[in-house]
Design a protein around this motif. Sequence first.
Motif, PDB file in Angstrom:
ATOM      1  N   GLY A  26      12.698  -6.635   5.838  1.00  0.00           N
ATOM      2  CA  GLY A  26      11.398  -6.843   5.211  1.00  0.00           C
ATOM      3  C   GLY A  26      10.325  -5.891   5.700  1.00  0.00           C
ATOM      4  N   VAL A  27      10.721  -4.762   6.275  1.00  0.00           N
ATOM      5  CA  VAL A  27       9.756  -3.742   6.718  1.00  0.00           C
ATOM      6  C   VAL A  27      10.305  -2.363   6.346  1.00  0.00           C
ATOM      7  N   GLY A  28       9.445  -1.496   5.876  1.00  0.00           N
ATOM      8  CA  GLY A  28       9.864  -0.136   5.555  1.00  0.00           C
ATOM      9  C   GLY A  28       8.659   0.726   5.284  1.00  0.00           C
ATOM     10  N   PHE A  29       8.891   1.858   4.646  1.00  0.00           N
ATOM     11  CA  PHE A  29       7.756   2.746   4.370  1.00  0.00           C
ATOM     12  C   PHE A  29       8.061   3.673   3.212  1.00  0.00           C
ATOM     13  N   LEU A  30       6.979   4.144   2.622  1.00  0.00           N
ATOM     14  CA  LEU A  30       7.067   5.232   1.647  1.00  0.00           C
ATOM     15  C   LEU A  30       6.130   6.319   2.149  1.00  0.00           C
ATOM     16  N   VAL A  31       6.638   7.525   2.291  1.00  0.00           N
ATOM     17  CA  VAL A  31       5.765   8.653   2.620  1.00  0.00           C
ATOM     18  C   VAL A  31       5.384   9.288   1.293  1.00  0.00           C
ATOM     19  N   VAL A  32       4.086   9.449   1.071  1.00  0.00           N
ATOM     20  CA  VAL A  32       3.621  10.008  -0.199  1.00  0.00           C
ATOM     21  C   VAL A  32       3.209  11.463  -0.006  1.00  0.00           C
ATOM     22  N   ALA A  33       3.085  12.177  -1.136  1.00  0.00           N
ATOM     23  CA  ALA A  33       2.838  13.615  -1.075  1.00  0.00           C
ATOM     24  C   ALA A  33       1.437  13.927  -0.550  1.00  0.00           C
ATOM     25  N   ASP A  34       0.449  13.196  -1.055  1.00  0.00           N
ATOM     26  CA  ASP A  34      -0.932  13.426  -0.626  1.00  0.00           C
ATOM     27  C   ASP A  34      -1.503  12.123  -0.106  1.00  0.00           C
ATOM     28  N   ALA A  35      -2.241  12.244   0.991  1.00  0.00           N
ATOM     29  CA  ALA A  35      -2.777  11.034   1.629  1.00  0.00           C
ATOM     30  C   ALA A  35      -3.611  10.204   0.650  1.00  0.00           C
ATOM     31  N   ASP A  36      -4.290  10.864  -0.281  1.00  0.00           N
ATOM     32  CA  ASP A  36      -5.168  10.101  -1.173  1.00  0.00           C
ATOM     33  C   ASP A  36      -4.474   9.689  -2.473  1.00  0.00           C
ATOM     34  N   GLU A  37      -3.161   9.913  -2.522  1.00  0.00           N
ATOM     35  CA  GLU A  37      -2.416   9.507  -3.708  1.00  0.00           C
ATOM     36  C   GLU A  37      -2.263   7.984  -3.679  1.00  0.00           C
ATOM     37  N   ALA A  38      -2.805   7.299  -4.648  1.00  0.00           N
ATOM     38  CA  ALA A  38      -2.760   5.835  -4.637  1.00  0.00           C
ATOM     39  C   ALA A  38      -2.135   5.343  -5.931  1.00  0.00           C
ATOM     40  N   PHE A  39      -0.932   4.791  -5.807  1.00  0.00           N
ATOM     41  CA  PHE A  39      -0.370   4.123  -6.993  1.00  0.00           C
ATOM     42  C   PHE A  39       0.257   2.807  -6.566  1.00  0.00           C
ATOM     43  N   PRO A  40      -0.608   1.842  -6.232  1.00  0.00           N
ATOM     44  CA  PRO A  40      -0.083   0.590  -5.685  1.00  0.00           C
ATOM     45  C   PRO A  40       0.797  -0.175  -6.661  1.00  0.00           C
ATOM     46  N   SER A  64      -5.835   1.165   0.243  1.00  0.00           N
ATOM     47  CA  SER A  64      -5.699   0.705  -1.145  1.00  0.00           C
ATOM     48  C   SER A  64      -4.401   1.186  -1.796  1.00  0.00           C
ATOM     49  N   ARG A  65      -3.415   1.501  -0.957  1.00  0.00           N
ATOM     50  CA  ARG A  65      -2.151   1.969  -1.530  1.00  0.00           C
ATOM     51  C   ARG A  65      -1.099   0.861  -1.527  1.00  0.00           C
ATOM     52  N   ARG A  66      -1.379  -0.245  -0.806  1.00  0.00           N
ATOM     53  CA  ARG A  66      -0.422  -1.349  -0.762  1.00  0.00           C
ATOM     54  C   ARG A  66      -1.171  -2.590  -0.291  1.00  0.00           C
ATOM     55  N   ALA A  67      -1.510  -3.450  -1.253  1.00  0.00           N
ATOM     56  CA  ALA A  67      -2.275  -4.646  -0.906  1.00  0.00           C
ATOM     57  C   ALA A  67      -1.410  -5.644  -0.145  1.00  0.00           C
ATOM     58  N   GLY A  68      -2.042  -6.418   0.708  1.00  0.00           N
ATOM     59  CA  GLY A  68      -1.331  -7.439   1.489  1.00  0.00           C
ATOM     60  C   GLY A  68      -1.486  -7.161   2.970  1.00  0.00           C
TER      61      GLY A  68
END
Length: 382
Positions: free
Chosen positions: A205-219, A229-233
Motif C-alpha cells: 500500500g505504498v509506492g511512488f510515481l516520478v513525474v517529468a516536471d515537478a509542476d506537472e499535476a494530473f491527480p 496537489s498531485r495526490r490528495a489524501g
Amino acid sequence: MAAYFDYNATTPVHAAAREAWLKASDEHWQNPSSLYREAGLTAQALEAARERLADLLGVEPERVVFTSGATESNNTLFSGLAKCLAPDACVAISAIEHPCVREAARVWLGRHRVVEIPVNEDGVVEVEVLQDILKRHQPALVSIMAANNESGVLQPWQELLKVCRQTGVRFHTDAAQWIGKLKSTAFGACDYITGSAHKFGGSKGVGFLVVADADEAFPLFHGGPQEQSRRAGTENYPGIEAMVTALESVTPIIAEVSAKQTLLRDAFIMQMQTQFVGLRVISEGAPRLWNTVLMVMPRHDNLKWLTRLSRLGFAISTGSACSSGKEGSSAVVQALGASWEELRRVVRVSGGWETTVAEWQALAAAFAEAGQSLDSGGRPGI
Ligand code: PLP
C-alpha cells in the motif's frame, strides 16, 4: 513454511523497515498538513524521506509523488495523459506489461489509442522494433517495464529511452520489479518511473510515481492539496519512511546478492532440468532478474504443482499473483510464444535477497517429490 519463493508477488517486510515504521508511527504520527510544531516535524521527516528516495533513484526530489503503490501510480499516469493529450494521440506499451499498465492505458485512453510493442522470442523489446513503432504511430509516450514480474526478463530500457529521446517522445518505465533488486540510480533519465514498496521489503500500500516536471499535476484522486496537489489524501508517512529505509537497506548489497543468487538460481535450474527432462525455462537466453525462474513443467497442471509444493511448505506461483488462479494464463507467457497447452504447466519461482543454497536445493527436492506423487496419481496430501 519451509521456504518462500514468491518474492515477485510480495516480500516480507525488511527488519529495518519494520523498525523505521514503528519509530515513525510513534514519533511522527501527526498529519503533516497540520500547523502545530509536531506536525511540522512530520512534514520535515516526510520531505527528508522524499530526498533520500530521490537520491536512490537519481531524480530531483520535487519529481517524486508518493502513492499507494504501482497500480495507483500507473493509473495516475494514464488517467493524466487522457486529460492532457490531444484526443487522437496514442501511447505505445510493450506486449508484456503488467495488467495495471495495460488495462490502465486501455481504460483511460481507449483501446484504439494504445499501440502494442511486440517482444522478440526472448521477451525483449528490440531497438529497431521500437524505432519502427515510433515512425509508424508517433506515440506521445512509450511505456516499457524495466523487469518483467513473471519471466524476470530485463528490458534494455536505457537504449530504448535513448531512442525515445532522439524523437522527443516521453518514456515511462514500470520499475516495480527492478527497484531494490538491481541498481536504480540511472532511472532519473526517464520521464516517468513507477515503484512499489512491497516488492523490496517495504509495506504493502505504498509506492511512488516520478513525474517529468515537478509542476506537472494530473491527480487521480481529488481532494486536499497534499503532494503539491498531485495526490490528495493524508500522506502515509510511516509507510513511506519504511519504504525508503527498505530501499536504503538493500541497495548497498545489490551487487553481492545479484552475483550470489544468480549462481544459486542457475544451479536450481540445472537440477530441475536434470530431474525433469523436457522442462523449459522461459526467456532462458535473455538477461533476467537474479531471483526469477519461469518454467514450463513437462507434465501436470501448474495448480497441481503449486498445491503439492504448498503442502510440502514451499510457496511458488503459477504466474503473476494478479492472474494466478484465473482461467487461462498471463499475457506475458502468451507474448513469449507458449502454447495454450503449455500455459497450464507454467510455474514461477522467485527467491529473495537472503534465500539460502539449502532453500534452493530443498525446493528442487520438493519438486522431485511432488513430481513422483503426481506421476503416481497420489493424492495431494503427500
Ligand atoms: N507492476 C509490476 C511490474 C508488478 O510486478 C506489480 C505487482 O505485481 C505491480 C505493478 C502492481 O504493484 P502494486 O501491488 O504496488 O499495485
